[in-house]
Design a protein around this motif. Sequence first.
Motif, PDB file in Angstrom:
ATOM      1  N   THR A 254      34.704  59.288  35.918  1.00  0.00           N
ATOM      2  CA  THR A 254      35.337  60.278  36.792  1.00  0.00           C
ATOM      3  C   THR A 254      36.084  59.590  37.919  1.00  0.00           C
ATOM      4  O   THR A 254      37.217  59.960  38.268  1.00  0.00           O
ATOM      5  CB  THR A 254      34.278  61.237  37.371  1.00  0.00           C
ATOM      6  N   GLU A 255      35.468  58.568  38.480  1.00  0.00           N
ATOM      7  CA  GLU A 255      36.091  57.817  39.560  1.00  0.00           C
ATOM      8  C   GLU A 255      37.369  57.126  39.081  1.00  0.00           C
ATOM      9  O   GLU A 255      38.418  57.177  39.737  1.00  0.00           O
ATOM     10  CB  GLU A 255      35.102  56.782  40.094  1.00  0.00           C
ATOM     11  N   THR A 256      37.287  56.507  37.898  1.00  0.00           N
ATOM     12  CA  THR A 256      38.433  55.759  37.397  1.00  0.00           C
ATOM     13  C   THR A 256      39.560  56.675  36.952  1.00  0.00           C
ATOM     14  O   THR A 256      40.744  56.361  37.143  1.00  0.00           O
ATOM     15  CB  THR A 256      37.998  54.852  36.229  1.00  0.00           C
ATOM     16  N   LEU A 257      39.229  57.827  36.367  1.00  0.00           N
ATOM     17  CA  LEU A 257      40.262  58.765  35.921  1.00  0.00           C
ATOM     18  C   LEU A 257      41.101  59.292  37.078  1.00  0.00           C
ATOM     19  O   LEU A 257      42.257  59.675  36.886  1.00  0.00           O
ATOM     20  CB  LEU A 257      39.631  59.948  35.182  1.00  0.00           C
ATOM     21  N   SER A 258      40.519  59.326  38.256  1.00  0.00           N
ATOM     22  CA  SER A 258      41.274  59.818  39.410  1.00  0.00           C
ATOM     23  C   SER A 258      42.479  58.939  39.712  1.00  0.00           C
ATOM     24  O   SER A 258      43.397  59.353  40.419  1.00  0.00           O
ATOM     25  CB  SER A 258      40.368  59.900  40.646  1.00  0.00           C
ATOM     26  N   ALA A 259      42.487  57.708  39.170  1.00  0.00           N
ATOM     27  CA  ALA A 259      43.600  56.787  39.415  1.00  0.00           C
ATOM     28  C   ALA A 259      44.619  56.800  38.283  1.00  0.00           C
ATOM     29  O   ALA A 259      45.612  56.093  38.353  1.00  0.00           O
ATOM     30  CB  ALA A 259      43.059  55.364  39.587  1.00  0.00           C
TER      31      ALA A 259
ATOM     32  N   PHE B 273      43.829  48.741  31.627  1.00  0.00           N
ATOM     33  CA  PHE B 273      42.631  47.976  31.324  1.00  0.00           C
ATOM     34  C   PHE B 273      42.100  47.266  32.557  1.00  0.00           C
ATOM     35  O   PHE B 273      40.897  47.220  32.800  1.00  0.00           O
ATOM     36  CB  PHE B 273      42.916  46.957  30.218  1.00  0.00           C
ATOM     37  N   GLU B 274      43.003  46.720  33.354  1.00  0.00           N
ATOM     38  CA  GLU B 274      42.562  46.062  34.583  1.00  0.00           C
ATOM     39  C   GLU B 274      41.838  47.050  35.491  1.00  0.00           C
ATOM     40  O   GLU B 274      40.832  46.731  36.114  1.00  0.00           O
ATOM     41  CB  GLU B 274      43.765  45.462  35.314  1.00  0.00           C
ATOM     42  N   ALA B 275      42.357  48.275  35.575  1.00  0.00           N
ATOM     43  CA  ALA B 275      41.735  49.280  36.427  1.00  0.00           C
ATOM     44  C   ALA B 275      40.403  49.742  35.874  1.00  0.00           C
ATOM     45  O   ALA B 275      39.472  50.038  36.618  1.00  0.00           O
ATOM     46  CB  ALA B 275      42.677  50.476  36.591  1.00  0.00           C
ATOM     47  N   SER B 276      40.290  49.816  34.554  1.00  0.00           N
ATOM     48  CA  SER B 276      39.082  50.387  33.954  1.00  0.00           C
ATOM     49  C   SER B 276      37.975  49.370  33.731  1.00  0.00           C
ATOM     50  O   SER B 276      36.797  49.730  33.670  1.00  0.00           O
ATOM     51  CB  SER B 276      39.435  51.045  32.613  1.00  0.00           C
ATOM     52  N   TRP B 277      38.312  48.099  33.609  1.00  0.00           N
ATOM     53  CA  TRP B 277      37.281  47.107  33.364  1.00  0.00           C
ATOM     54  C   TRP B 277      36.351  46.944  34.555  1.00  0.00           C
ATOM     55  O   TRP B 277      35.166  46.687  34.391  1.00  0.00           O
ATOM     56  CB  TRP B 277      37.913  45.753  33.042  1.00  0.00           C
TER      57      TRP B 277
ATOM     58  N   SER C  97      48.582  53.967  41.687  1.00  0.00           N
ATOM     59  CA  SER C  97      47.278  54.253  42.289  1.00  0.00           C
ATOM     60  C   SER C  97      46.201  53.413  41.636  1.00  0.00           C
ATOM     61  O   SER C  97      46.305  52.988  40.495  1.00  0.00           O
ATOM     62  CB  SER C  97      46.958  55.735  42.112  1.00  0.00           C
ATOM     63  N   ASN C  98      45.097  53.175  42.375  1.00  0.00           N
ATOM     64  CA  ASN C  98      44.054  52.321  41.863  1.00  0.00           C
ATOM     65  C   ASN C  98      42.688  52.960  42.073  1.00  0.00           C
ATOM     66  O   ASN C  98      42.521  53.904  42.823  1.00  0.00           O
ATOM     67  CB  ASN C  98      44.109  50.950  42.563  1.00  0.00           C
ATOM     68  N   ALA C  99      41.688  52.410  41.370  1.00  0.00           N
ATOM     69  CA  ALA C  99      40.340  52.962  41.437  1.00  0.00           C
ATOM     70  C   ALA C  99      39.407  51.962  42.084  1.00  0.00           C
ATOM     71  O   ALA C  99      39.511  50.770  41.880  1.00  0.00           O
ATOM     72  CB  ALA C  99      39.847  53.297  40.022  1.00  0.00           C
TER      73      ALA C  99
END
Length: 265
Positions: free
Chosen positions: A182-187, A198-202, A219-221
């Motif tokens: 949920t946190e990562t999807l916001s980005a 991938f960089e953002a989600s890893w 945007s970033n997470a």
Amino acid sequence: MTTAYAPGSVTTVFVPRSDPAEGSLGVSFAVEDGVRATVEPADETTVRLDGSTTAFEPVAGVLDRLGVTAAVSLSADAPVGRGFGASGAATLATALAVVAEFDLDADREDALEAAHRAEVTAGTGLGDVFVQDVGGFVWNTGDGRDRTERTDRIEYSSMGDIATRDVLDDESAVANVADAGTETLSAFHPGDSLQAWFEASWASRSEPNCRRRPSNGRSNASSTPAARRRWRWWVRRCWRRASTASSTRRRASRTRALTCCRHRK
């Protein structure tokens, strides 16, 4: 005898829903490597994967749902059990081939729904088949499923296996994945490159409270130590950089759009 094909898929982030029948939220893409299923009528159901008899629960399950017994022969280009959605691709390809071979009173949507429910029942997926059905780059951040066509060239390394069921049966792991997802999807932004996403989600950096910044400046997470722990299993399951020296398999592939059932008599 009828053969159908479905592409594999990679899910970078997912958020399970309370009702598994709805699929899950997340960001995924289809890859050119997939699974072919050849189906022919038989007195009892058998499933073979690359020539070897196997207990492939979602494939057997989709045959039951469609009300047929058949001999199913699967040929997989995508790595099996390593996060490339091979079980979903095999189940969807089987469902499409069955509808054609047995001339069932069912359409593509019926085959897709049967494949999804077979995957959910088997504990092997929460929506991979929806990505594999349409192909390309697919996302659902809460406002419905959307997609765009991409033809990125990618390389991958298969680093070992992990059973999807082991994760989905672990309530604590699923809760952690949902929180981090949920946190990562916001980005998420559909214009981001695959590398940036991938960089953002890893969430692989070691510094506490760091921010994952996609290379294109979108945007970033945030990545906390807890979030990094939540995603560690996913990193093991799927992707490493192609330069990893201990890679057991490496090949080029492309995302692709699957626009129709491909089958032949």
